[in-house]
Motif scaffolding. Sequence first.
Motif: not given
Length: 142
Positions: A100-123
């Motif tokens: 918990t308690g993060h400010t960023t979600v990062t798709f890492a250079d040289g590691v993340a590939i096409a198709g990686d994904w993140v869903d974000l939902l706010c309450d």
Amino acid sequence: MAKLGSRAGWNGNYCHDLTATTSLTPADSGKVFFLNSSTEFTVTLPSVADAGAGFNVKFIVKAAPDGDAYVVTEKTSADTNVIITNGINELTDSVGPSNTGHTTVTFADGVAIAGDWVDLLCDGSNWYATGQTKADGGITLA
């Protein structure tokens, strides 16, 4: 059961290529964004107060980051450490980053590939993140 609120949105039927630094607005709720650039960039979420309960968005890597990373960040002028995740699944390992308690979600250079994904939902108070990456370290939290 208390209703937190609701938000009209696109429900995943509006897809958009992102190719440059962008700040999202409450009108972007329900959209799917493909991260697609040869020069990676930052996407800023609306503040949790502006987004409100029910705001949701999905980010999918279309072009793998090469030379820099794709960064999704909270609106730091309004929010601090409000991104919460209960695990980003890694296909090579069932234990992904969670905390918990993060400010960023990062798709890492040289590691993340096409198709990686993140869903974000706010309450209305926090962002809740789930997602999947092919490689260990493809998606990081800070």
